[in-house]
Design an enzyme around this catalytic site. Sequence first.
Site, short mmCIF file in Angstrom:
data_model
loop_
_atom_site.label_atom_id
_atom_site.label_comp_id
_atom_site.label_asym_id
_atom_site.label_seq_id
_atom_site.Cartn_x
_atom_site.Cartn_y
_atom_site.Cartn_z
N HIS A 217 106.52 -3.98 41.97
CA HIS A 217 105.61 -4.87 41.69
C HIS A 217 105.98 -6.24 41.77
CE1 HIS A 217 103.79 -0.40 39.85
NE2 HIS A 217 103.37 -0.55 40.80
N ARG B 267 105.99 6.88 39.10
CA ARG B 267 105.57 8.41 38.81
C ARG B 267 106.71 8.61 38.24
NH1 ARG B 267 101.44 7.97 43.59
NH2 ARG B 267 100.16 9.60 42.75
N GLN C 73 90.62 7.71 45.33
CA GLN C 73 92.26 8.14 45.53
C GLN C 73 92.91 9.30 45.45
OE1 GLN C 73 93.51 3.49 45.14
NE2 GLN C 73 95.79 5.36 45.77
N GLU D 67 109.80 -2.98 38.76
CA GLU D 67 110.35 -4.31 39.67
C GLU D 67 109.98 -4.66 41.09
OE1 GLU D 67 111.79 -6.77 38.13
OE2 GLU D 67 112.48 -8.07 39.70
N GLY E 113 103.42 -3.12 49.07
CA GLY E 113 104.85 -2.69 49.09
C GLY E 113 105.06 -1.74 50.60
P1 AMP Z 1 100.91 1.49 43.25
O1 AMP Z 1 100.74 0.64 41.68
O2 AMP Z 1 101.96 2.41 43.09
O3 AMP Z 1 99.85 1.39 43.44
O4 AMP Z 1 101.77 -0.07 43.94
C1 AMP Z 1 100.89 -1.01 43.88
C2 AMP Z 1 101.76 -2.02 45.78
O5 AMP Z 1 103.25 -1.97 45.30
C3 AMP Z 1 101.91 -1.16 46.54
O6 AMP Z 1 101.15 -2.16 47.38
C4 AMP Z 1 103.13 -0.22 46.62
O7 AMP Z 1 103.37 -0.24 48.76
C5 AMP Z 1 104.29 -1.44 46.13
N1 AMP Z 1 105.14 -0.64 45.27
C6 AMP Z 1 105.36 0.20 44.39
N2 AMP Z 1 106.66 1.01 44.84
C7 AMP Z 1 107.44 -0.16 44.97
C8 AMP Z 1 108.50 -0.41 45.52
N3 AMP Z 1 109.60 0.53 44.80
N4 AMP Z 1 109.23 -1.61 46.16
C9 AMP Z 1 108.31 -2.63 46.69
N5 AMP Z 1 106.51 -2.43 45.95
C10 AMP Z 1 106.53 -1.51 45.92
#
Ligand code: AMP
Length: 275
Positions: free
Chosen positions: A28, A178, A52, A26, A138
């Site tokens: 994302h 994660r 990364q 949610e 995020g």
């Molecule tokens: P990731 O797939 O973990 O690299 O995250 C992709 C994007 O989703 C990044 O901009 C994160 O900061 C954002 N994101 C991840 N978790 C959350 C969350 N719980 N609330 C808002 N945005 C998130």
Amino acid sequence: MQEASDKLRGERKTIGFVPTMGYIHEGHLSLIDISNQNADITVASLFVNPTQFGPGEDYKKYPRDIERDKRLLEKRGCSILFEPDADTMYSKYFRTEVYVRNLCRLLCGETRKMHFKGVTTVVSKLFNIVKPDIAVFGQKDAQQAIIIKRMVEDLNYDLKIILGAIVREKDGLAMSSRNIYLNKKERRDAVVIYRSLKEAEQMIENGERGVLKILRLMRKVISEKKSARLDYIKAVDTNGLKPVSKIRGEVLIAVACYFGKTRLIDNIIVNPLNI
Ligand code: AMP
């Protein structure tokens, strides 16, 4: 992807972009909503970026479920999913890196030394491929957001960065791909991160400005759970990410903590001027 973006731009459609590593939740999807509110077409990328991840980190076992991700993204109004493979993104001749000095060595960068260089390099490539008008990140990854904003300004990327608030589970744990690694006990215990942040917020609302005192209480809250192993808790300014000793103006309070082998991060931004 570049041809598709050129075509959209030719039709005077604005492009919103949400980069992700997939295993969509949610958090994302809330960024997809923000993109849809601010642009005509939303593009998401799904790429688990090898550069990364440090040695011994979870690149190989990072959760993946592309079919589910596609369904969720499409249902939420994402029109294009860009899903490159690592060999396409990084040919054997690949040599160029984007690196935001200083900021990428602090907080998470102290232990994850190559992490942010990997992030800024891949995001830079993605911006050139997707050619967005806006890109949505995020607040959950607060340091990442600050570094990317710095990069966009320093390198004159012709786009606007918009941040989305942290989306949380019912008990307050910040959503993260994660979280699936946590066993039942670790999952229950992990809520102490949020609890410690709320305690800090409460102290500040009650007038406390001393960072030592605030961080001490946060450490105490977290250490009540045996499965928690703290990486860091810091209160820093939101531009230079330098530690502050008093809460004056906008301050980022950021936590990284292991539960078992899983490293979770969370944060709040406080500003006594807004209380
Ligand atoms: P990731 O797939 O973990 O690299 O995250 C992709 C994007 O989703 C990044 O901009 C994160 O900061 C954002 N994101 C991840 N978790 C959350 C969350 N719980 N609330 C808002 N945005 C998130």
